[in-house]
Design an enzyme around this catalytic site. Structure first.
Site, short mmCIF file in Angstrom:
data_model
loop_
_atom_site.label_atom_id
_atom_site.label_comp_id
_atom_site.label_asym_id
_atom_site.label_seq_id
_atom_site.Cartn_x
_atom_site.Cartn_y
_atom_site.Cartn_z
N CYS A 115 0.84 -1.21 0.00
CA CYS A 115 0.00 0.00 0.00
C CYS A 115 0.87 1.26 0.00
CB CYS A 115 -0.91 -0.01 1.24
SG CYS A 115 -2.04 1.39 1.26
N CYS A 153 0.54 4.78 6.93
CA CYS A 153 -0.06 4.58 8.26
C CYS A 153 0.93 3.78 9.13
CB CYS A 153 -1.39 3.84 8.13
SG CYS A 153 -2.44 4.51 6.81
N CYS A 157 0.46 0.06 10.25
CA CYS A 157 -0.06 -0.93 9.33
C CYS A 157 1.00 -1.82 8.67
CB CYS A 157 -0.88 -0.25 8.23
SG CYS A 157 -1.69 -1.46 7.16
N ARG A 207 -17.89 -2.07 17.74
CA ARG A 207 -17.21 -3.35 17.48
C ARG A 207 -15.90 -3.46 18.24
NH1 ARG A 207 -17.07 -3.51 12.24
NH2 ARG A 207 -19.20 -4.26 12.29
N CYS A 225 -19.36 2.68 8.45
CA CYS A 225 -18.61 1.99 9.50
C CYS A 225 -17.35 2.82 9.71
CB CYS A 225 -18.25 0.57 9.04
SG CYS A 225 -17.12 -0.28 10.16
N CYS A 245 -16.72 -8.76 5.30
CA CYS A 245 -16.03 -7.47 5.11
C CYS A 245 -14.76 -7.69 4.29
CB CYS A 245 -15.62 -6.88 6.44
SG CYS A 245 -16.97 -6.71 7.60
N CYS A 249 -19.62 -5.64 3.34
CA CYS A 249 -18.91 -4.43 3.75
C CYS A 249 -17.60 -4.40 2.99
CB CYS A 249 -18.62 -4.48 5.26
SG CYS A 249 -17.65 -3.06 5.84
N1 SAM Z 1 -6.67 0.60 3.16
C1 SAM Z 1 -7.94 0.88 3.68
C2 SAM Z 1 -7.96 2.06 4.59
O1 SAM Z 1 -6.97 2.32 5.28
O2 SAM Z 1 -8.98 2.74 4.67
C3 SAM Z 1 -8.60 -0.27 4.34
C4 SAM Z 1 -7.89 -1.24 5.24
S1 SAM Z 1 -7.20 -0.65 6.74
C5 SAM Z 1 -6.26 -2.05 7.20
C6 SAM Z 1 -8.55 -0.55 7.87
C7 SAM Z 1 -8.25 -0.16 9.31
O3 SAM Z 1 -7.62 -1.22 10.00
C8 SAM Z 1 -7.36 1.02 9.57
O4 SAM Z 1 -8.00 2.24 9.41
C9 SAM Z 1 -6.96 0.79 11.01
O5 SAM Z 1 -7.87 1.44 11.89
C10 SAM Z 1 -7.05 -0.72 11.18
N2 SAM Z 1 -5.72 -1.31 11.37
C11 SAM Z 1 -4.76 -1.46 10.44
N3 SAM Z 1 -3.65 -2.00 10.94
C12 SAM Z 1 -3.91 -2.21 12.27
C13 SAM Z 1 -3.14 -2.73 13.34
N4 SAM Z 1 -1.88 -3.11 13.19
N5 SAM Z 1 -3.72 -2.80 14.56
C14 SAM Z 1 -5.01 -2.40 14.73
N6 SAM Z 1 -5.77 -1.89 13.75
C15 SAM Z 1 -5.22 -1.79 12.54
FE1 SF4 Z 2 -2.83 1.21 3.41
FE2 SF4 Z 2 -2.76 0.05 5.77
FE3 SF4 Z 2 -3.07 2.66 5.65
FE4 SF4 Z 2 -5.08 1.03 4.83
S1 SF4 Z 2 -4.27 1.24 6.90
S2 SF4 Z 2 -4.28 2.85 3.80
S3 SF4 Z 2 -3.87 -0.67 4.00
S4 SF4 Z 2 -1.25 1.53 4.97
#
Ligand code: SAM
Ligand code: SF4
Ligand code: DTB
Length: 333
Positions: free
Chosen positions: A67, A71, A74, A274, A202, A111, A142
């Site tokens: 990606c 973040c 992530c 949730r 959501c 989802c 979802c």
């Molecule tokens: N890429 C898309 C986005 O960011 O909108 C969708 C997937 S992203 C993985 C969805 C959510 O998962 C993030 O906004 C975050 O809140 C949660 N998330 C991601 N990595 C995580 C982690 N290591 N621990 C807890 N929550 C996590």
């Molecule tokens: Fe990409 Fe992870 Fe951020 Fe979603 S949370 S935008 S998958 S880096």
């Protein structure tokens, strides 16, 4: 705020809900004695929900890794070196096979998540086929695909997508410590597009990022002061993944996590709250307190998107011990 000043009925006037929370009020809720806070949350919870019913959603990563966003929590961000290989978008039939298996384990919602900054228009035909296939199985659908334009949100809504997940993640003030590749306003814009398209929203966030309680209060204030509360509010506890910048964060205090759930329940009485990522590191007792605090939805199945989650048997056993049963198919969130 003393307990005597909190009248559950004051949170719910004429079936209308408050959308004007001040951060100071939210901080006062957080500061209540734990028992008082949980009692209030459970009292509010019972105004709208059966306290022994918990909705189950199952996640599937339909496009994993690589990606472009940064973040810091992530494992799927291409900016960090985790062991996760990047994959391309799964085929429709492979996704539907997983959806069928999810239904068999009692999930009412499927989802699908993609590690994208935003979907490309050329991907939408496949995405729409996935939505229709999941609907045909009689499950709720979802998706979480990153940012959406107004037009993309309309297309997904017309295809029958029930929910779109897009989290605010944290407070507006703390946000830039965690993500720099898109702004808080970008997120709010996508959430607006989802809302205007007619889909259910959501939206929630993560705790354990290194934020202060003020930030947790700010995150919940953003969600609760939306014109319409998100129908579904995922509260994630950071899952620390090696190679991400937050891997060395201190373990987050589970009692503060439970407080965050309780405050979310009080601020958004009609929403499904949730208990999301992070359950694997929580005891059954801690999860029981999350349900007492008003959580009424979980992600089930041994995998979240890329990290692990409790086994189905373990959850079934916990539900049985607590006298909790899954919501078959939510009537109207
Ligand atoms: N890429 C898309 C986005 O960011 O909108 C969708 C997937 S992203 C993985 C969805 C959510 O998962 C993030 O906004 C975050 O809140 C949660 N998330 C991601 N990595 C995580 C982690 N290591 N621990 C807890 N929550 C996590
Ligand atoms: Fe990409 Fe992870 Fe951020 Fe979603 S949370 S935008 S998958 S880096
Ligand atoms: C949400 O708030 N939590 C889910 C879902 N929405 C998409 C994702 C949790 C991801 C946890 C880390 C992983 O498994 O990659």
């Amino acid at each position: 705020m003393s307990l005597a000043e909190i009248d559950p009925a004051a949170f719910v006037e004429n079936d209308g809900l408050r959308h004007d929370w001040r951060r100071s009020e939210i901080m006062e809720l957080f500061a209540l004695s734990f028992n008082d806070l949980l009692f209030e949350a459970q009292t509010v919870h019972r105004l709208y929900f059966n306290p022994n019913q918990v909705q189950k959603s199952r996640l599937l990563s339909i496009k994993t890794g690589g990606c472009p966003e940064d973040c810091k929590y992530c494992p799927q961000s291409a900016h960090y070196h985790t062991d996760l290989p990047a994959e391309k978008l799964l085929e429709v039939q492979a996704v539907l096979a997983e959806a069928r298996a999810a239904k068999d384990t009692g999930a009412s919602r499927f989802c699908m998540g993609a590690a994208w900054r935003n979907p490309k228009d050329r991907d939408l035909d496949k995405i729409i086929a996935m939505i229709k296939g999941v609907k045909d199985l009689g499950m709720e659908s979802c998706m979480t695909l990153g940012m959406l334009t107004k037009e993309q949100a309309s297309r997904l809504s017309e295809a029958g997508l029930d929910y779109y997940n897009h989290n605010v993640d944290t407070s507006e003030e703390f946000y830039s410590e965690i993500i720099t590749s898109r702004t808080y306003q970008d997120r709010l814009d996508t959430i607006d597009h989802v809302r205007e398209s007619g889909m259910n929203v959501c939206s929630g966030g993560i705790v354990g990022l290194g934020e202060e309680r003020e930030d947790r209060a700010g995150m919940l204030m953003t969600l609760a002061n939306m014109k319409q509360h998100p129908e579904s509010v995922p509260i994630n506890m950071l899952v620390k993944v090696e190679g991400t910048p937050l891997d060395n964060n201190e373990d987050f205090d589970v009692l503060e996590f439970i407080r965050t759930i309780a405050v979310a329940r009080i601020l958004m009485p009609k929403s499904f709250v949730r208990l999301s990522a992070g359950r694997e590191s929580m005891s059954g007792e801690a999860q029981a307190l999350c349900f007492m605090a008003g959580a009424n939805s979980i992600f089930c199945g041994e995998k979240l998107l890329t990290t692990s989650n409790p086994e189905v048997d373990e959850d079934d056993n916990l539900f049985a011990r607590l006298g909790i049963y899954p919501l078959e198919m939510p009537l109207n969130e």
